[in-house]
Design an enzyme around this catalytic site. Structure first.
Site, PDB file in Angstrom:
ATOM      1  N   GLU A  57      -6.198  -7.542  -0.693  1.00  0.00           N
ATOM      2  CA  GLU A  57      -6.455  -7.401   0.747  1.00  0.00           C
ATOM      3  C   GLU A  57      -7.788  -6.704   0.954  1.00  0.00           C
ATOM      4  OE1 GLU A  57      -3.183  -5.866   3.378  1.00  0.00           O
ATOM      5  OE2 GLU A  57      -4.817  -4.673   4.256  1.00  0.00           O
ATOM      6  N   GLU A  81       0.818  -1.214   0.000  1.00  0.00           N
ATOM      7  CA  GLU A  81       0.000   0.000   0.000  1.00  0.00           C
ATOM      8  C   GLU A  81       0.851   1.262   0.000  1.00  0.00           C
ATOM      9  OE1 GLU A  81      -2.753  -0.231   3.300  1.00  0.00           O
ATOM     10  OE2 GLU A  81      -3.963  -1.754   2.303  1.00  0.00           O
TER      11      GLU A  81
END
Ligand code: IDC
Length: 522
Positions: free
Chosen positions: A448, A360
């Site tokens: 995710e 991320e």
């Protein structure tokens, strides 16, 4: 001529069938009283030819129905033809056909026949019935689970079917509100199940369309299966496909950070996941937070052990360079290059492995100026060793900015773009972003997501999660849930103290885990 017993028995059954086929309006079994609660169901099923009594003219309504009896009646109702059988059992051909049709799994009723004449547990009977006759019906977790007093005793493998059966009115439970998933069914009870299932109009929509979503496309007919079934993956258009080009969906769990919870990444853990229907495992290797960059060889050893465990169990596995506090992937590009070079060399001949370049990106980071050039360098390094493995690429704002990637995509084959969501925080806006990006041809992968808020706690938000997963199923998008650990946070799938190697029953799964595991094989 004297006929051998093996020939005589089926002839007798046939004779009974023929006799029953010409019966008058009411089934005339001498042990079925016209006033009984089940007489209507038995008569109706007898008239359709789906049901047989015994040669002595009895129906034996209170006798427990066997697996073979239940499956063969279902097969007749569904019009399933027999196939070549494996044993001489009278129902072997139908059992084999049902197994091949995916109504049940090998371990539930082995084709070798030892359970054919055993009572069929109610949870399995309902699964077979729903798969055979009402495969498109779904039940809402919240609405239906509260109707079932003993829901906590139900194995998650049967959630989907049992919730759907309650939603459709096929099952009502006993007078106390219990389902008794492991108990058997009487033949009379089974008849009412069949009758109820037949009364449901399959064409009726069972789920309201979510107003926040755009027009729902036809579901992508994707198969699941492990690596031995699908081989090297490839991306065709926006769809992940098998080696032979058929759409595939991967669903599974992400580990938590290897530096904290590697005990849930061993062979026992991943094989338990596979038992629940997962075909994907993600190994989250934090770079910061005390992870790889501060203890590279120890963490790398944990990573390869986890990847090897997944490979041994036929799962696909994501190697995730889990950047979080280091928001810009460029800040450790050299370490990333060395790491992925080594991994792609090590796993170059292994179709199981997918590479996720940067969990991320966040903070002061841009797609075109940072993440894209980072990805280009990493992709070249991986491709030098592994020319066709699927590579997953993140985007700024914690892998939510796929619209920026769609406007300026990478060049190359077998690349997908990750989007991360947490059901308590993210909703319709991000779903629209997915549709927008896919419309531009961007392949999307949810590497995710959580049932909690974005901080890993709060909720759980199961209704919002259901909307999300239905959305993904419709589009054939693969996903990985955060996370497989027993930390005391709502996004964790395991309750504190759950055994590290599984197998995990309902009572060892959290609310999140119970929901997520029930959706592996949607
Ligand atoms: C969270 C964990 C939590 C841990 C925290 C910091 O759930 O136990 O203390 O990281 O390491 C992400 C990240 C993922 C986060 C998760 C939940 O990829 O590492 O895990 N999350 O906050 N992105 C959005 C949410």
């Amino acid at each position: 001529m004297k006929l051998p017993k093996k020939v005589l028995a089926p002839l007798l059954v046939l004779a009974v069938c023929l006799t029953l086929a010409v019966l008058p309006a009411r089934a005339d079994f001498r042990d079925v009283a016209p006033s009984s609660w089940y007489e209507g169901a038995i008569t109706q099923l007898t008239q359709t030819g789906a049901l047989k009594g015994y040669p002595d003219g009895t129906f034996r309504p209170n006798q427990t129905i066997s697996a073979a009896e239940f499956v063969s009646i279902t097969a007749r109702l569904a019009g399933l033809s027999e196939v070549q059988d494996q044993t001489s059992h009278w129902a072997a051909g139908q059992m084999q056909a049902a197994l091949q049709a995916g109504w049940y799994d090998w371990d539930e009723i082995p084709p070798t026949g030892e359970l054919f004449d055993q009572p069929i547990p109610r949870q399995l009977a309902v699964k077979i019935l729903m798969r055979a006759l009402l495969p498109d019906v779904r039940g809402d977790y919240h609405t239906e689970s509260v109707k079932i007093k003993d829901f906590s005793t139900l194995n998650g493998r049967y959630y989907e079917a049992v919730l759907a059966a309650y939603a459709a009115g096929v099952v009502h439970g006993d007078t106390s509100g219990a389902f008794r998933p492991l108990a058997g069914l009487s033949r009379a009870e089974a008849c009412t199940l069949f009758q109820n299932a037949q009364a449901v109009q399959p064409a009726q929509p069972t789920q309201p369309v979510q107003p926040t979503d755009p027009a729902v496309p036809d579901p992508v007919q994707a198969r699941q299966g492990g690596v031995s079934q699908n081989g090297w993956l490839q991306v065709k258009g926006t769809q992940l496909c098998s080696e032979t080009g058929e759409p595939v969906v991967l669903r599974g769990m992400s580990s938590h950070g290897l530096q904290w919870y590697s005990q849930f990444t061993g062979s026992g853990a991943v094989s338990s996941l596979a038992d629940w229907g997962a075909n994907l495992f993600r190994v989250a290797m934090y770079t910061g937070e005390g992870g790889y960059l501060s203890q590279p060889s120890a963490i790398k050893a944990k990573l390869t052990a986890a990847v090897d465990a997944a490979i041994a169990n036929d799962l696909y596995v994501i190697i995730d360079w889990h950047i979080l506090s280091a928001g810009n992937p460029m800040s450790h590009v050299d370490e990333a290059l060395a790491f992925f070079t080594e991994m792609s060399q090590r796993y170059k001949d292994t179709p199981n492995v997918l590479y996720e370049l940067c969990n991320e990106p966040n903070g002061d980071v841009s797609w075109s100026g940072d993440v894209k050039p980072y990805a280009q360098r990493l992709i070249s390094a991986i491709r030098a060793n592994s020319p066709k493995a699927v590579i997953l690429v993140g985007s700024p704002t914690w892998s939510q900015d796929i619209h920026l990637a769609a406007a300026d995509p990478l060049e190359g084959e077998n690349l997908m773009y990750t989007l991360h969501f947490y059901a308590g925080t993210h909703g319709a806006e991000l779903r629209q972003r997915i549709d927008g990006a896919m419309a531009k041809g961007l392949p999307v992968f949810i590497s995710e997501w959580g049932t909690s808020r974005a901080d890993g706690s709060g909720g759980v938000f199961l209704e919002e999660s259901r909307v999300w997963l239905d959305f993904l199923d419709q589009r054939g998008i693969s996903w990985c849930n955060w996370s497989l650990c027993d930390k005391d946070e709502t996004s964790a799938a395991l309750r504190p103290g759950a055994p590290q190697d599984g197998p995990w029953g309902q009572d060892q799964l959290t609310e999140s885990g119970q929901f997520v595991f029930s959706r592996f094989s949607s």
